[in-house]
Design an enzyme around this catalytic site. Structure first.
Site, PDB file in Angstrom:
ATOM      1  N   HIS A  90      18.128  10.965 -45.310  1.00 21.08           N
ATOM      2  CA  HIS A  90      18.785  11.551 -45.580  1.00 21.08           C
ATOM      3  C   HIS A  90      20.709  12.116 -44.538  1.00 21.08           C
ATOM      4  O   HIS A  90      21.073  12.691 -44.841  1.00 21.08           O
ATOM      5  CB  HIS A  90      17.421  13.285 -45.315  1.00 21.08           C
ATOM      6  CG  HIS A  90      17.250  13.392 -46.011  1.00 21.08           C
ATOM      7  ND1 HIS A  90      17.660  14.031 -47.685  1.00 21.08           N
ATOM      8  CD2 HIS A  90      15.867  13.767 -46.584  1.00 21.08           C
ATOM      9  CE1 HIS A  90      16.695  14.456 -48.156  1.00 21.08           C
ATOM     10  NE2 HIS A  90      15.197  14.322 -47.659  1.00 21.08           N
TER      11      HIS A  90
ATOM     12  N   GLU B 196      15.030  16.516 -41.928  1.00 24.37           N
ATOM     13  CA  GLU B 196      15.809  15.888 -41.417  1.00 24.37           C
ATOM     14  C   GLU B 196      17.095  16.371 -40.955  1.00 24.37           C
ATOM     15  O   GLU B 196      17.953  16.220 -41.557  1.00 24.37           O
ATOM     16  CB  GLU B 196      16.465  15.343 -42.681  1.00 24.37           C
ATOM     17  CG  GLU B 196      17.459  16.214 -44.120  1.00 24.37           C
ATOM     18  CD  GLU B 196      16.706  17.026 -45.062  1.00 24.37           C
ATOM     19  OE1 GLU B 196      14.999  17.073 -44.836  1.00 24.37           O
ATOM     20  OE2 GLU B 196      17.185  17.654 -46.435  1.00 24.37           O
TER      21      GLU B 196
ATOM     22  N   HIS C  92      13.034   7.926 -45.462  1.00 21.51           N
ATOM     23  CA  HIS C  92      12.889   8.867 -45.654  1.00 21.51           C
ATOM     24  C   HIS C  92      14.125  10.334 -45.251  1.00 21.51           C
ATOM     25  O   HIS C  92      15.188  10.544 -45.827  1.00 21.51           O
ATOM     26  CB  HIS C  92      11.564   9.870 -46.787  1.00 21.51           C
ATOM     27  CG  HIS C  92      12.351  11.191 -47.853  1.00 21.51           C
ATOM     28  ND1 HIS C  92      13.037  11.375 -49.451  1.00 21.51           N
ATOM     29  CD2 HIS C  92      12.653  12.261 -47.327  1.00 21.51           C
ATOM     30  CE1 HIS C  92      13.250  12.158 -49.302  1.00 21.51           C
ATOM     31  NE2 HIS C  92      13.014  13.407 -49.204  1.00 21.51           N
ATOM     32  N   GLU C  93      13.502  10.432 -44.013  1.00 20.50           N
ATOM     33  CA  GLU C  93      14.067  11.570 -43.674  1.00 20.50           C
ATOM     34  C   GLU C  93      15.198  11.717 -43.020  1.00 20.50           C
ATOM     35  O   GLU C  93      16.700  11.556 -42.700  1.00 20.50           O
ATOM     36  CB  GLU C  93      13.453  12.046 -42.430  1.00 20.50           C
ATOM     37  CG  GLU C  93      11.821  12.802 -42.651  1.00 20.50           C
ATOM     38  CD  GLU C  93      12.263  13.605 -43.954  1.00 20.50           C
ATOM     39  OE1 GLU C  93      13.864  14.646 -44.473  1.00 20.50           O
ATOM     40  OE2 GLU C  93      11.180  13.952 -44.981  1.00 20.50           O
TER      41      GLU C  93
ATOM     42  N   ASP D 284      13.360  27.740 -53.850  1.00 18.85           N
ATOM     43  CA  ASP D 284      12.494  27.102 -53.172  1.00 18.85           C
ATOM     44  C   ASP D 284      12.064  26.801 -54.841  1.00 18.85           C
ATOM     45  O   ASP D 284      11.385  25.578 -54.964  1.00 18.85           O
ATOM     46  CB  ASP D 284      10.941  27.507 -52.653  1.00 18.85           C
ATOM     47  CG  ASP D 284      10.913  27.184 -51.633  1.00 18.85           C
ATOM     48  OD1 ASP D 284      12.764  26.575 -50.988  1.00 18.85           O
ATOM     49  OD2 ASP D 284      11.010  27.907 -50.611  1.00 18.85           O
TER      50      ASP D 284
ATOM     51  N   GLU E 113      17.943  14.896 -53.090  1.00 22.52           N
ATOM     52  CA  GLU E 113      16.380  14.520 -52.872  1.00 22.52           C
ATOM     53  C   GLU E 113      16.131  13.383 -53.970  1.00 22.52           C
ATOM     54  O   GLU E 113      15.517  12.385 -53.514  1.00 22.52           O
ATOM     55  CB  GLU E 113      15.339  15.281 -52.934  1.00 22.52           C
ATOM     56  CG  GLU E 113      15.483  16.791 -52.082  1.00 22.52           C
ATOM     57  CD  GLU E 113      14.875  16.614 -51.234  1.00 22.52           C
ATOM     58  OE1 GLU E 113      15.079  15.015 -50.223  1.00 22.52           O
ATOM     59  OE2 GLU E 113      15.229  16.995 -49.931  1.00 22.52           O
TER      60      GLU E 113
ATOM     61  N   TYR F 237      12.992  15.050 -57.065  1.00 21.55           N
ATOM     62  CA  TYR F 237      13.270  13.641 -55.681  1.00 21.55           C
ATOM     63  C   TYR F 237      12.421  12.422 -57.452  1.00 21.55           C
ATOM     64  O   TYR F 237      13.484  11.409 -56.791  1.00 21.55           O
ATOM     65  CB  TYR F 237      11.730  14.362 -55.406  1.00 21.55           C
ATOM     66  CG  TYR F 237      12.065  15.194 -54.255  1.00 21.55           C
ATOM     67  CD1 TYR F 237      11.997  15.897 -54.182  1.00 21.55           C
ATOM     68  CD2 TYR F 237      11.626  13.919 -52.782  1.00 21.55           C
ATOM     69  CE1 TYR F 237      11.724  17.371 -53.022  1.00 21.55           C
ATOM     70  CE2 TYR F 237      11.862  15.185 -51.822  1.00 21.55           C
ATOM     71  CZ  TYR F 237      11.756  16.679 -51.626  1.00 21.55           C
ATOM     72  OH  TYR F 237      11.719  17.088 -50.802  1.00 21.55           O
TER      73      TYR F 237
HETATM   74  N1  BES Z   1      14.257  18.503 -47.101  1.00 19.14           N
HETATM   75  C1  BES Z   1      12.955  18.486 -48.001  1.00 19.14           C
HETATM   76  C2  BES Z   1      11.955  19.360 -47.630  1.00 19.14           C
HETATM   77  C3  BES Z   1      12.519  20.286 -47.751  1.00 19.14           C
HETATM   78  C4  BES Z   1      13.526  20.459 -49.075  1.00 19.14           C
HETATM   79  C5  BES Z   1      11.927  21.508 -47.197  1.00 19.14           C
HETATM   80  C6  BES Z   1      13.225  22.160 -49.932  1.00 19.14           C
HETATM   81  C7  BES Z   1      12.363  22.504 -48.133  1.00 19.14           C
HETATM   82  C8  BES Z   1      13.101  22.815 -48.820  1.00 19.14           C
HETATM   83  C9  BES Z   1      12.057  16.322 -47.200  1.00 19.14           C
HETATM   84  O1  BES Z   1      13.044  15.835 -46.793  1.00 19.14           O
HETATM   85  C10 BES Z   1      10.974  16.105 -47.771  1.00 19.14           C
HETATM   86  O2  BES Z   1      11.229  15.880 -48.930  1.00 19.14           O
HETATM   87  N2  BES Z   1      10.067  16.157 -47.254  1.00 19.14           N
HETATM   88  C11 BES Z   1       9.120  15.481 -48.331  1.00 19.14           C
HETATM   89  C12 BES Z   1       8.995  14.227 -47.403  1.00 19.14           C
HETATM   90  C13 BES Z   1       9.691  13.266 -48.066  1.00 19.14           C
HETATM   91  C14 BES Z   1       8.886  12.324 -47.890  1.00 19.14           C
HETATM   92  C15 BES Z   1       9.490  13.173 -50.169  1.00 19.14           C
HETATM   93  C16 BES Z   1       7.517  16.428 -47.100  1.00 19.14           C
HETATM   94  O3  BES Z   1       7.782  16.930 -46.558  1.00 19.14           O
HETATM   95  O4  BES Z   1       6.311  16.433 -48.348  1.00 19.14           O
HETATM   96 ZN    ZN Z   2      13.758  14.820 -48.398  1.00 21.11          ZN
END
Ligand code: BES
Ligand code: ZN
Length: 652
Positions: free
Chosen positions: A341, A313, A337-338, A415, A360, A423
């Site tokens: 954010h 995002e 989703h993005e 992480d 999330e 989520y």
């Molecule tokens: N912000 C996240 C990606 C992220 C989270 C990167 C934690 C690094 C550390 C992004 O918004 C996200 O959640 N992406 C998901 C897709 C979403 C539809 C659930 C993904 O990349 O799978």
């Molecule tokens: Zn996200």
């Protein structure tokens, strides 16, 4: 996002960052080491209450041959403790010079440009701290009275954990190299020195030089450049470092609406523009619920297939994987989703990574409200059911502590907090509140949350206090009350949690047993009008003991091995591996070689291991590895070569 992540994280986190070995700055150029105590965010050495960076200017050259960014960062600091040094996070950066100055005139956020800023610079006293395996090294700069600007001359390591350098062959068009950043959670520090905590916000400007035909693009507004050979950008709204983003490649733009558009490699542009046609409507749907969009433009950049996430995002400019371009707009919930954010995360930000669910979980909840507004409740409900399945898988793999929304990540890599708990349990909690109090009360509650904390950061404790103050005293008659404490601090979900249901899945559940038993042939499945979500549900519902002939028949009838929908294909390939169906092997190999999205890669490699096909997995990985992102490489090194990965990182 899903199950791939849990394990991924487990791996990632268990291992020190192996790609950093050997890329510490050259000892001769580094001043003596000191250890610095951590600040209130356990993942940053910054102490914002003492000295805070409120704006910075990045001025860098992109060198594709050397795989480095090199240049300066100029930081404007606010000093609340006049004796305290500036403490910045860094990882594997080569710091060449640090200078300080006093701004000749007061600087204002609205118009300051610090990239290439002229000031009476003088050498500063500075030191780099010891390298922590999760956090990198703190950089401490002594500030004399009156100093309010710091300029650091530095270059990145070719292995910077927050950058991926692609050769032309690794892009969609094979025409030019590509570079992009991925800063969340704590990788910004690997490409510029910063106060790398989500609780600290700064505005910035930047000036970037890159060789033609590549063009620099940042998640910020374009501004005129001081240097005619550079592109320049400004982000006037203060944001945390994990939202600073850069991409450099041969990309083109297509407008979608008044304030929306898409960037992609030329060969991808038409398909991307078709896929994302609903973005302007999505924006309208969220604004109607949660207030105006505060970031000006909203564009999406489609990255090459190596991108390790589905989406990121980055403000004003979401970075997205090309695997969401299915041709039928069926995977656009990722864009919803993005985009969501822009409120939950970018406008109101988790103060530390232990509060990730505030980013999330809120975002998944809003994502489903957008899907409902645009496509109806049934489609949103299907997403919710699939999400609940992901959550149950996460619970099955995680210890009790990591099933809590309020995480404890001290001493761990952030992480590690990344799982479907933040989520899906987060989203389910908001849905529980919605059901308890009704949308009439809950929608204004969320609006007030965003308005009241705009451009600020929030903790779980603040959420509890805000809920106590702003939610009605009692649930609607006949509705279950919500035990917030249990949701936040107990494993699993409370017994009274909402149970997502989708009628469109009931018909599928009804035919699965007959299909598995061979009483219903593949051709006789009532699948003519199944949506991709229904296909996913069907594939997930097939039990372990499904005979292999059923898969052969399914593939013959529906060509699943050739699916152009990456979600369906990945689910199918995993099933094929688990059931020993070999008709998808060629497709599996090209998928693993062509795509870098960890959510897809991890379960597939893991399934190969479980199916005693480890040698094959390692062979494919050896070929695919150079094209994967540093983080993906590290996770897969750990999964496929555990002893080598362990010994490579065991030395002090
Ligand atoms: N912000 C996240 C990606 C992220 C989270 C990167 C934690 C690094 C550390 C992004 O918004 C996200 O959640 N992406 C998901 C897709 C979403 C539809 C659930 C993904 O990349 O799978
Ligand atoms: Zn996200």
């Amino acid at each position: 996002m899903p199950r791939a992540l849990q394990l991924l994280l487990a791996l990632l986190l268990a291992s020190p960052l192996p790609w950093l070995a050997g890329c510490r700055p050259d000892a001769a150029s580094v001043p003596p080491v000191t250890t610095m105590p951590a600040g209130p965010d356990p993942h940053s050495v910054a102490r914002p209450a003492e000295v805070r960076v409120w704006h910075f200017g990045l001025d860098v050259d992109v060198d594709f041959a050397a795989r480095t960014l090199a240049g300066t960062i100029t930081l404007a600091v606010q000093r609340d403790d006049p004796r305290a040094p500036l403490r910045l996070d860094t990882r594997a950066l080569l710091i060449e010079r640090v200078e300080v100055a006093t701004a000749p005139a007061p600087l204002r956020r609205e118009d300051v440009v610090l990239a290439g800023f002229d000031a009476p610079w003088r050498a500063a006293t500075w030191q780099l701290g010891a390298v922590d395996r999760h956090l990198g090294a703190g950089l401490q700069v002594e500030l004399e009275p009156g100093v309010d600007l710091v300029r650091i001359t530095y270059r990145t390591s070719p292995e910077a954990s927050g950058l991926q350098w692609l050769t032309p062959e690794q892009t969609g068009d094979h025409a030019a190299p590509f570079l992009y950043s991925q800063s969340q959670a704590i990788h910004a520090r690997s490409w510029f020195p910063c106060q790398d905590s989500p609780g600290i916000r700064a505005s910035y400007d930047a000036q970037v030089r890159a060789p033609a035909p590549t063009v620099p693009l940042m998640a910020a507004d374009p501004i005129p450049a001081r240097d005619p050979n550079a592109k320049a950008f400004a982000m006037r709204q203060p944001i945390p470092a994990y939202l600073v983003a850069l991409a450099v490649g041969r990309v083109e733009f297509r407008a979608l609406g008044e304030r929306t558009g898409v960037w992609a490699e030329p060969s991808m542009l038409d398909r991307a523009a078709h896929e994302f046609a609903d973005i302007e409507r999505m924006l309208g749907a969220i604004e109607a619920l949660y207030g105006p969009y505060r970031w000006g433009r909203y564009d999406v950049l489609v990255l090459p297939p190596a991108f390790p996430f589905g989406g990121m995002e980055n403000p004003k400019l979401t970075f997205a994987t090309p695997t969401i371009i299915a041709g039928d707009r069926s995977l656009v919930s990722l864009v919803a989703h993005e985009l969501a954010h822009s409120w939950s995360g970018n406008l109101v930000t988790n103060a530390t990574w232990a509060d990730l669910w505030l980013n999330e979980g809120f975002t998944v909840y809003i994502e489903r409200r957008i899907i409902e507004a645009l496509f109806g409740r049934e489609r949103a409900d299907m997403d919710a059911v699939l999400g609940r399945q992901d959550l149950d898988e996460a619970f099955a793999e995680l210890g009790a502590d990591d099933q809590r929304l309020r995480l404890s990540l001290d001493g761990r890599d952030p992480d590690e907090g990344l799982s479907d708990v933040a989520y899906e349990k987060g989203a389910l909690l908001l849905r529980a509140l919605e059901e308890a109090y009704g949308r009439e009360a809950f929608d204004p509650f969320l609006l007030a949350w965003f308005e009241g904390h705009a451009f600020g950061s929030v903790t779980t404790v603040e959420f509890e206090a805000f809920a106590a103050e702003h939610l009605p005293a009692a649930p609607l008659p006949g509705r279950a009350s919500v035990d917030l404490r249990a949701w936040l601090d107990a494993p699993g979900v409370p017994a009274s949690a909402p149970v997502p249901r989708a009628k469109a899945f009931d018909a599928i559940d009804a035919v699965v047993p007959a299909f598995v038993a061979g009483e219903l042939t593949a051709a006789a499945l009532p699948s003519a009008a199944w949506t991709p979500q229904q296909w996913l549900h069907f594939l997930r519902a097939l039990p372990e003991h499904t005979p292999q002939e059923r898969l052969v028949a399914l593939d013959a009838a529906f060509g699943l091995t050739r699916s152009g929908n990456a979600e369906i294909l990945a689910q199918w390939l995993e099933l094929a591996i688990r059931q020993g169906y070999r008709g998808s092997d060629a497709a599996l190999e090209s998928f693993l070689l062509g795509i870098g999205r960890r959510k897809f890669l991890m379960p597939l490699y893991r399934a190969l291991l479980t199916a005693a096909r480890g040698d094959e997995a390692r062979k494919i990985f050896a070929r695919a590895r150079p094209g994967y992102h540093p983080i993906t490489q590290a996770s897969l090194d750990e999964l496929l070569h555990p002893s080598a990965a362990a010994s490579a990182t065991a030395s002090p």
